[in-house]
Scaffold this motif. Structure first.
Motif, PDB file in Angstrom:
ATOM      1  N   VAL A 181      47.571  35.746  41.650  1.00 59.31           N
ATOM      2  CA  VAL A 181      47.514  36.711  42.759  1.00 59.31           C
ATOM      3  C   VAL A 181      47.528  38.136  42.217  1.00 59.31           C
ATOM      4  O   VAL A 181      46.800  39.010  42.690  1.00 59.31           O
ATOM      5  CB  VAL A 181      48.684  36.488  43.739  1.00 59.31           C
ATOM      6  N   VAL A 182      48.373  38.369  41.200  1.00 60.74           N
ATOM      7  CA  VAL A 182      48.414  39.692  40.563  1.00 60.74           C
ATOM      8  C   VAL A 182      47.058  40.014  39.938  1.00 60.74           C
ATOM      9  O   VAL A 182      46.554  41.145  40.042  1.00 60.74           O
ATOM     10  CB  VAL A 182      49.524  39.733  39.494  1.00 60.74           C
ATOM     11  N   LYS A 183      46.463  39.014  39.289  1.00 64.04           N
ATOM     12  CA  LYS A 183      45.148  39.212  38.675  1.00 64.04           C
ATOM     13  C   LYS A 183      44.095  39.586  39.714  1.00 64.04           C
ATOM     14  O   LYS A 183      43.293  40.501  39.509  1.00 64.04           O
ATOM     15  CB  LYS A 183      44.727  37.942  37.942  1.00 64.04           C
ATOM     16  N   LYS A 184      44.122  38.884  40.862  1.00 63.08           N
ATOM     17  CA  LYS A 184      43.164  39.170  41.923  1.00 63.08           C
ATOM     18  C   LYS A 184      43.370  40.576  42.485  1.00 63.08           C
ATOM     19  O   LYS A 184      42.412  41.318  42.713  1.00 63.08           O
ATOM     20  CB  LYS A 184      43.294  38.135  43.037  1.00 63.08           C
ATOM     21  N   ILE A 188      40.715  43.798  42.441  1.00 64.16           N
ATOM     22  CA  ILE A 188      40.357  44.572  43.641  1.00 64.16           C
ATOM     23  C   ILE A 188      40.602  46.058  43.396  1.00 64.16           C
ATOM     24  O   ILE A 188      39.808  46.917  43.790  1.00 64.16           O
ATOM     25  CB  ILE A 188      41.159  44.075  44.854  1.00 64.16           C
ATOM     26  N   LEU A 189      41.726  46.365  42.707  1.00 65.14           N
ATOM     27  CA  LEU A 189      42.048  47.759  42.396  1.00 65.14           C
ATOM     28  C   LEU A 189      40.998  48.367  41.475  1.00 65.14           C
ATOM     29  O   LEU A 189      40.565  49.516  41.666  1.00 65.14           O
ATOM     30  CB  LEU A 189      43.435  47.820  41.748  1.00 65.14           C
ATOM     31  N   GLN A 190      40.569  47.616  40.464  1.00 65.16           N
ATOM     32  CA  GLN A 190      39.531  48.100  39.547  1.00 65.16           C
ATOM     33  C   GLN A 190      38.216  48.340  40.282  1.00 65.16           C
ATOM     34  O   GLN A 190      37.519  49.325  40.036  1.00 65.16           O
ATOM     35  CB  GLN A 190      39.319  47.095  38.416  1.00 65.16           C
ATOM     36  N   LYS A 191      37.898  47.430  41.190  1.00 62.65           N
ATOM     37  CA  LYS A 191      36.671  47.569  41.979  1.00 62.65           C
ATOM     38  C   LYS A 191      36.720  48.830  42.828  1.00 62.65           C
ATOM     39  O   LYS A 191      35.735  49.569  42.940  1.00 62.65           O
ATOM     40  CB  LYS A 191      36.485  46.334  42.856  1.00 62.65           C
ATOM     41  N   ALA A 192      37.888  49.084  43.436  1.00 65.27           N
ATOM     42  CA  ALA A 192      38.041  50.288  44.259  1.00 65.27           C
ATOM     43  C   ALA A 192      37.941  51.553  43.417  1.00 65.27           C
ATOM     44  O   ALA A 192      37.350  52.551  43.838  1.00 65.27           O
ATOM     45  CB  ALA A 192      39.380  50.247  44.997  1.00 65.27           C
ATOM     46  N   ALA A 193      38.501  51.512  42.199  1.00 70.26           N
ATOM     47  CA  ALA A 193      38.452  52.679  41.320  1.00 70.26           C
ATOM     48  C   ALA A 193      37.030  52.988  40.892  1.00 70.26           C
ATOM     49  O   ALA A 193      36.650  54.155  40.724  1.00 70.26           O
ATOM     50  CB  ALA A 193      39.333  52.440  40.090  1.00 70.26           C
ATOM     51  N   ALA A 194      36.220  51.929  40.715  1.00 69.51           N
ATOM     52  CA  ALA A 194      34.831  52.117  40.297  1.00 69.51           C
ATOM     53  C   ALA A 194      33.965  52.621  41.435  1.00 69.51           C
ATOM     54  O   ALA A 194      32.875  53.148  41.210  1.00 69.51           O
ATOM     55  CB  ALA A 194      34.269  50.811  39.751  1.00 69.51           C
ATOM     56  N   ASN A 195      34.443  52.453  42.654  1.00 65.04           N
ATOM     57  CA  ASN A 195      33.695  52.898  43.827  1.00 65.04           C
ATOM     58  C   ASN A 195      34.170  54.292  44.202  1.00 65.04           C
ATOM     59  O   ASN A 195      35.330  54.501  44.532  1.00 65.04           O
ATOM     60  CB  ASN A 195      33.924  51.923  44.994  1.00 65.04           C
ATOM     61  N   SER A 196      33.269  55.245  44.160  1.00 60.76           N
ATOM     62  CA  SER A 196      33.650  56.636  44.417  1.00 60.76           C
ATOM     63  C   SER A 196      34.233  56.818  45.808  1.00 60.76           C
ATOM     64  O   SER A 196      35.045  57.695  46.053  1.00 60.76           O
ATOM     65  CB  SER A 196      32.442  57.563  44.238  1.00 60.76           C
ATOM     66  N   GLY A 197      33.852  55.973  46.741  1.00 60.77           N
ATOM     67  CA  GLY A 197      34.366  56.103  48.103  1.00 60.77           C
ATOM     68  C   GLY A 197      35.681  55.384  48.313  1.00 60.77           C
ATOM     69  O   GLY A 197      36.279  55.476  49.386  1.00 60.77           O
ATOM     70  N   GLY A 198      36.152  54.644  47.313  1.00 67.00           N
ATOM     71  CA  GLY A 198      37.414  53.937  47.437  1.00 67.00           C
ATOM     72  C   GLY A 198      37.359  52.723  48.341  1.00 67.00           C
ATOM     73  O   GLY A 198      38.390  52.249  48.805  1.00 67.00           O
ATOM     74  N   LEU A 199      36.167  52.197  48.595  1.00 72.48           N
ATOM     75  CA  LEU A 199      36.032  51.043  49.487  1.00 72.48           C
ATOM     76  C   LEU A 199      36.402  49.757  48.755  1.00 72.48           C
ATOM     77  O   LEU A 199      35.930  49.507  47.656  1.00 72.48           O
ATOM     78  CB  LEU A 199      34.601  50.936  50.016  1.00 72.48           C
ATOM     79  N   THR A 200      37.240  48.958  49.395  1.00 70.51           N
ATOM     80  CA  THR A 200      37.580  47.645  48.857  1.00 70.51           C
ATOM     81  C   THR A 200      37.141  46.531  49.806  1.00 70.51           C
ATOM     82  O   THR A 200      37.229  45.361  49.453  1.00 70.51           O
ATOM     83  CB  THR A 200      39.098  47.523  48.636  1.00 70.51           C
ATOM     84  N   GLY A 201      36.688  46.898  50.991  1.00 73.96           N
ATOM     85  CA  GLY A 201      36.245  45.915  51.964  1.00 73.96           C
ATOM     86  C   GLY A 201      34.811  46.169  52.387  1.00 73.96           C
ATOM     87  O   GLY A 201      34.070  46.914  51.733  1.00 73.96           O
ATOM     88  N   VAL A 202      34.417  45.557  53.492  1.00 72.39           N
ATOM     89  CA  VAL A 202      33.070  45.735  54.026  1.00 72.39           C
ATOM     90  C   VAL A 202      32.992  47.095  54.706  1.00 72.39           C
ATOM     91  O   VAL A 202      33.795  47.406  55.587  1.00 72.39           O
ATOM     92  CB  VAL A 202      32.744  44.620  55.047  1.00 72.39           C
ATOM     93  N   PRO A 203      32.034  47.960  54.317  1.00 72.70           N
ATOM     94  CA  PRO A 203      31.960  49.297  54.915  1.00 72.70           C
ATOM     95  C   PRO A 203      31.519  49.239  56.369  1.00 72.70           C
ATOM     96  O   PRO A 203      30.712  48.401  56.760  1.00 72.70           O
ATOM     97  CB  PRO A 203      30.907  50.008  54.050  1.00 72.70           C
ATOM     98  N   SER A 204      32.060  50.164  57.174  1.00 71.10           N
ATOM     99  CA  SER A 204      31.669  50.245  58.576  1.00 71.10           C
ATOM    100  C   SER A 204      30.461  51.141  58.778  1.00 71.10           C
ATOM    101  O   SER A 204      29.793  51.084  59.802  1.00 71.10           O
ATOM    102  CB  SER A 204      32.835  50.774  59.416  1.00 71.10           C
ATOM    103  N   GLY A 205      30.183  52.003  57.783  1.00 70.69           N
ATOM    104  CA  GLY A 205      29.118  52.985  57.939  1.00 70.69           C
ATOM    105  C   GLY A 205      29.589  54.264  58.613  1.00 70.69           C
ATOM    106  O   GLY A 205      28.820  55.208  58.755  1.00 70.69           O
ATOM    107  N   LEU A 206      30.840  54.308  59.034  1.00 68.43           N
ATOM    108  CA  LEU A 206      31.443  55.508  59.622  1.00 68.43           C
ATOM    109  C   LEU A 206      32.397  56.077  58.572  1.00 68.43           C
ATOM    110  O   LEU A 206      33.471  55.521  58.329  1.00 68.43           O
ATOM    111  CB  LEU A 206      32.171  55.166  60.919  1.00 68.43           C
ATOM    112  N   ASP A 207      32.005  57.185  57.946  1.00 70.98           N
ATOM    113  CA  ASP A 207      32.694  57.675  56.754  1.00 70.98           C
ATOM    114  C   ASP A 207      34.162  57.981  56.986  1.00 70.98           C
ATOM    115  O   ASP A 207      35.021  57.619  56.179  1.00 70.98           O
ATOM    116  CB  ASP A 207      31.980  58.934  56.227  1.00 70.98           C
ATOM    117  N   ASP A 208      34.470  58.673  58.089  1.00 67.87           N
ATOM    118  CA  ASP A 208      35.857  59.044  58.352  1.00 67.87           C
ATOM    119  C   ASP A 208      36.720  57.809  58.608  1.00 67.87           C
ATOM    120  O   ASP A 208      37.906  57.790  58.264  1.00 67.87           O
ATOM    121  CB  ASP A 208      35.940  60.001  59.547  1.00 67.87           C
ATOM    122  N   LEU A 209      36.135  56.804  59.236  1.00 68.87           N
ATOM    123  CA  LEU A 209      36.874  55.568  59.489  1.00 68.87           C
ATOM    124  C   LEU A 209      37.130  54.833  58.180  1.00 68.87           C
ATOM    125  O   LEU A 209      38.254  54.358  57.924  1.00 68.87           O
ATOM    126  CB  LEU A 209      36.093  54.683  60.455  1.00 68.87           C
TER     127      LEU A 209
END
Length: 517
Positions: A181-184, A188-209
Motif C-alpha cells: 500500500v505504501v508502494k502504491k 501515485i505521489l511520483q505521478k502527481a509530481a511529474a504532472n505539472s497540474g498536480g492531477l492524480t485522478g481523472v481530470p474534469s476539464g475545469l481547471d479551478d475545480l
C-alpha cells in the motif's frame, strides 16, 4: 447426523435415503466438516482464523451446525472451546444428543493432530455452502417461473435482488500488509509530481475545480446535487464531454432520466455551440450547419459509453459496470440520477432505507472497481423556502448537506459532495462580498471533501449550449478561427452574443434550463 446416515432401532448407523431433488446430493464435504471442527476443538487460536469464513449454516450436517454454534458461543464469551466445555455448552443448550453426544465430540477431536490447514479446509466449506445457496435460489425461481399466476417482471426483480444480496453477503476481502500500500501511494505521489497540474485522478476539464480536487479520485463516491433548473445534468455532461472528447479517457454514463438520443443531442449542442432547441427542430442557419459539420468530428471515436436503461437497479449497474471496466477500460462512471435507481427484489421499510442501500452499494462499487463513481442527486425543497424574508444575499438560497433528499446515508457514504448552484436563477446578479458579476456564472460548491478542502469554484454557464466551462473561456465564432475550429480564446462569458442569460432575465424565463434536470 448427516443426511446420508440414519440410526436403526439397534442403534447401528445405516445409509439414509438420498435426496434426489437436484438429481444428486447437494454440495457437501462431511469429512472436511469433521476435520475443521476437530481443529477448532484442539487449537484455541483456530477459531480466530476462520471466524469470518464460517457460520453455523456453512455446515451441512445438522450435528455439526450445533457443535459449531457451541464453539462460536464459547469463543465470543472468551471461554476455551475443547471437548469438555463444548459438551457442557451443548448440554446447557439442550442440544447434546442432537449433536451426537459426547462420544461423537471426542471422535471429532481425534480426527486431526494439527490445525495447520484449518483455513484452507474452511474455504472449501464456504464454497460448498455458497453452491447450496445458489441451488436453493435457482430452485425457488424455477418453481415460481412455472406458476402462471406469478408476474414475470416482478419475478425478475425478485431474482435480481436475491442474487445481489447473495453476492454481497459472500463478498469478502482479506486484509493487506502495509508495504504494497505504501508502494502504491508513493507511485501515485511520483505521478502527481511529474504532472505539472498536480492531477492524480481523472481530470474534469475545469481547471479551478481540478486545483482543489486533483481530479476525480479512484474508489471515490462523488455526489453531485442541485435543485431542478440548476443544470446538474448539464454540468455532468460537460465534465463527461471533457473527459471523453478532450482527454480521450473512457467513461460510462448511465442515464436513467433521458434517452441516449436526448443525451447525445445535448452533447452535440455543447460541442458545436448550437442552441438545444435548434438541435431539436433542425432550423439551423448556414453558419450553424458549417459549425456542426466541422465540430461533430470531435465526437468520432470518443470513448463515451451511454446506457439509458430506465429504473436501473444496483445489481444491473454493478454487472454492467464490471463489464465496461474490463472490456472497455472505463476509468470513471456517472449516474443520472441516484433517486431513480432501485434495489429490486429487496424489501425495505421506507424509501430512505432503499436509498441508503443504493448509496452504500455505489460506494462499494467504486472501491471494488477502483474507479470514481459520480452520482447525481436531487435536493429537497427546503432550499427554496430559505431567504424568502429579508435575507436576499448570495447565501440565502445556498444549498446545504441537509438539503440532500433522503440525505442521511448519501452524505455519510460520499467521499465528496458537490452542489451546482446558480445565484442568477434567484435574481442574485452580483456577489455582494467580492463584487463578482454572477451573470452567466455558476458555483460548484464543494460541501464535503474527505481528501481535501471544501471550497466554492466559479465556472461559466451557457444554458443554451448546456455547457459548463472555465470561468474565463469563450468559443469564437466559426468565421474567426482556422483549422482548430472551436479553439478557446480568452474572454469572459456573460452578455453579448445574443446571450439570453444577459441582463435581468433569469434563465428559467429565457426557457433555457427550466427542465427538471
Amino acid at each position: 447426523m448427516p443426511a446420508t446416515e440414519r440410526t436403526n432401532r439397534a442403534g447401528k448407523r445405516q445409509p439414509a435415503p438420498i435426496d434426489n431433488t437436484y438429481g444428486h446430493l447437494p454440495p457437501q464435504a462431511l469429512d472436511v466438516e469433521q476435520v475443521v471442527l476437530g481443529a477448532l476443538l484442539i487449537d484455541a487460536e483456530a477459531f480466530g482464523v476462520v471466524s469470518e469464513l464460517l457460520h453455523p449454516d456453512t455446515f451441512y450436517d445438522p450435528r455439526h451446525k450445533q457443535i459449531f454454534t457451541a464453539i462460536q458461543t464459547l469463543n465470543m464469551s472468551e471461554r476455551p472451546a475443547d471437548i469438555i466445555t463444548v459438551s457442557e455448552e451443548l448440554k446447557k443448550m439442550g442440544k447434546l444428543d442432537e449433536a451426537g453426544g459426547a462420544p461423537y465430540i471426542i471422535e471429532l477431536s481425534a480426527k486431526v493432530s494439527s490445525s495447520a490447514n484449518v483455513e484452507y479446509h474452511s474455504r472449501i466449506l464456504a464454497q460448498k455452502y455458497m453452491a447450496r445457496q445458489l441451488i436453493s435460489y435457482a430452485s425457488d425461481i424455477e418453481t415460481k417461473a412455472f406458476d402462471e399466476t406469478v408476474d414475470t417482471d416482478l419475478l425478475m426483480q425478485e431474482a435480481e435482488g436475491a442474487l445481489f444480496q447473495l453476492s454481497q453477503k459472500n463478498m469478502k476481502q482479506d486484509y493487506t500488509q502495509i508495504d504494497p500500500v505504501v508502494k502504491k501511494a508513493y507511485e501515485i505521489l511520483q505521478k502527481a509530481a511529474a504532472n505539472s497540474g498536480g492531477l492524480t485522478g481523472v481530470p474534469s476539464g475545469l481547471d479551478d475545480l481540478d486545483a482543489v480536487t486533483s481530479g476525480w479520485q479512484p474508489s471515490d463516491l462523488v455526489i453531485i446535487a442541485g435543485r431542478p433548473a440548476m443544470g446538474k445534468t448539464s454540468y455532468a455532461l460537460s465534465v463527461a464531454k471533457n473527459i471523453a472528447v478532450d482527454y480521450r479517457i473512457p467513461i460510462a454514463f448511465f442515464s436513467l432520466e433521458m434517452s441516449n438520443v436526448q443525451l447525445v443531442n445535448r452533447l452535440i449542442s455543447n460541442v458545436c455551440e448550437i442552441p438545444g432547441h435548434k438541435i431539436l427542430n433542425g432550423q439551423l442557419t448556414n453558419e450553424e450547419w458549417a459549425r456542426l459539420d466541422q465540430n461533430l468530428r470531435k465526437l468520432d471515436g470518443a470513448p463515451l459509453y451511454i446506457d439509458d436503461t430506465p429504473g436501473l437497479s444496483v445489481f444491473e449497474l454493478r454487472t454492467k459496470a464490471r463489464r465496461l471496466v474490463k472490456e472497455k477500460g472505463v476509468k470513471i462512471i456517472m449516474i443520472d440520477y441516484l433517486q431513480l435507481m432501485n434495489a429490486n427484489g429487496m424489501k425495505f421499510n421506507s424509501r430512505q432505507e432503499e436509498v441508503s442501500k443504493i448509496s452504500g452499494s455505489l460506494k462499494g462499487l467504486a472501491k471494488e472497481l477502483d474507479v470514481p463513481v459520480l452520482a447525481l442527486s436531487q435536493l429537497n425543497r427546503s432550499v427554496e423556502s430559505r431567504g424568502d424574508g429579508d435575507a436576499k444575499g448570495i447565501d440565502s438560497k445556498r444549498p446545504q448537506l441537509s438539503d440532500l433528499r433522503e440525505s442521511g446515508s448519501i452524505e455519510q457514504d460520499a467521499d465528496m459532495v458537490q452542489f451546482v448552484h446558480r445565484p442568477e436563477y434567484y435574481h442574485i446578479l452580483e456577489d455582494s462580498a467580492t463584487g463578482q458579476d454572477l451573470r452567466g456564472m455558476a458555483q460548484i460548491i464543494i460541501a464535503k471533501h474527505r481528501k481535501g478542502a471544501t471550497k466554492d469554484v466559479l465556472v461559466s454557464f451557457r444554458g443554451e449550449f448546456t455547457r459548463f466551462a472555465n470561468k474565463n473561456e469563450r468559443y469564437a465564432p466559426i468565421d474567426n478561427v482556422g483549422p482548430m475550429d472551436g479553439e478557446i480564446i480568452g474572454s469572459a462569458l456573460g452578455g453579448g452574443m445574443d446571450d439570453p442569460l444577459a441582463g435581468d432575465v433569469p434563465p428559467s424565463q429565457a426557457g433555457l434550463d427550466d427542465l427538471p434536470y
